[in-house]
Design a protein around this motif. Sequence first.
Motif, mmCIF file in Angstrom:
data_model
loop_
_atom_site.group_PDB
_atom_site.id
_atom_site.type_symbol
_atom_site.label_atom_id
_atom_site.label_comp_id
_atom_site.label_asym_id
_atom_site.label_seq_id
_atom_site.Cartn_x
_atom_site.Cartn_y
_atom_site.Cartn_z
ATOM 1 N N CYS A 6 0.836 -1.163 0.003
ATOM 2 C CA CYS A 6 -0.091 -0.078 0.153
ATOM 3 C C CYS A 6 0.932 1.462 -0.031
ATOM 4 O O CYS A 6 1.830 1.418 0.736
ATOM 5 C CB CYS A 6 -0.986 -0.064 1.209
ATOM 6 N N THR A 7 0.501 2.068 -0.756
ATOM 7 C CA THR A 7 1.533 3.347 -1.058
ATOM 8 C C THR A 7 1.092 4.422 0.314
ATOM 9 O O THR A 7 1.938 5.216 0.599
ATOM 10 C CB THR A 7 0.911 4.247 -2.129
ATOM 11 N N SER A 8 -0.160 4.260 1.036
ATOM 12 C CA SER A 8 -0.366 4.924 1.952
ATOM 13 C C SER A 8 0.382 4.481 3.398
ATOM 14 O O SER A 8 0.669 5.260 4.054
ATOM 15 C CB SER A 8 -1.880 5.109 1.879
ATOM 16 N N ILE A 30 0.146 3.352 -8.380
ATOM 17 C CA ILE A 30 -0.221 3.764 -6.857
ATOM 18 C C ILE A 30 -1.086 2.595 -6.356
ATOM 19 O O ILE A 30 -2.128 2.171 -6.893
ATOM 20 C CB ILE A 30 -1.066 5.061 -6.654
ATOM 21 N N ARG A 32 -3.364 0.883 -3.218
ATOM 22 C CA ARG A 32 -3.745 1.385 -1.834
ATOM 23 C C ARG A 32 -4.671 -0.030 -1.289
ATOM 24 O O ARG A 32 -5.369 -0.718 -2.040
ATOM 25 C CB ARG A 32 -4.861 2.551 -1.860
ATOM 26 N N CYS A 36 -7.192 1.800 3.574
ATOM 27 C CA CYS A 36 -6.876 2.890 3.211
ATOM 28 C C CYS A 36 -7.905 3.548 2.064
ATOM 29 O O CYS A 36 -8.396 4.741 2.265
ATOM 30 C CB CYS A 36 -5.338 3.237 2.636
ATOM 31 N N TYR A 43 -2.639 9.738 -0.550
ATOM 32 C CA TYR A 43 -1.310 8.923 -0.847
ATOM 33 C C TYR A 43 -0.400 9.984 -1.296
ATOM 34 O O TYR A 43 -0.731 11.058 -1.694
ATOM 35 C CB TYR A 43 -1.753 7.791 -2.056
#
Length: 53
Positions: A6-8, A30, A32, A36, A43
């Motif tokens: 997950c990019t976040s 990206i 997620r 999220c 992000y």
Amino acid sequence: MANKKCTSCSAPLAEEGATAFGCPACGVEINRCYRCREQSLPYICPKCGFTGP
Ligand SMILES: [Zn+2]
Ligand SMILES: [Zn+2]
């Protein structure tokens, strides 16, 4: 290809409901996780630094 994160929050994307899309600014992927996505956490693109919901 099981190493996506997950990019976040950097959680591994093993759960269902994870989503992937291209950065609107530079097109890099990206990812997620479900959590999220549900919470609409922002992000930050790892490539260009673009932030978005
Ligand atoms: Zn996450
Ligand atoms: Zn980007």
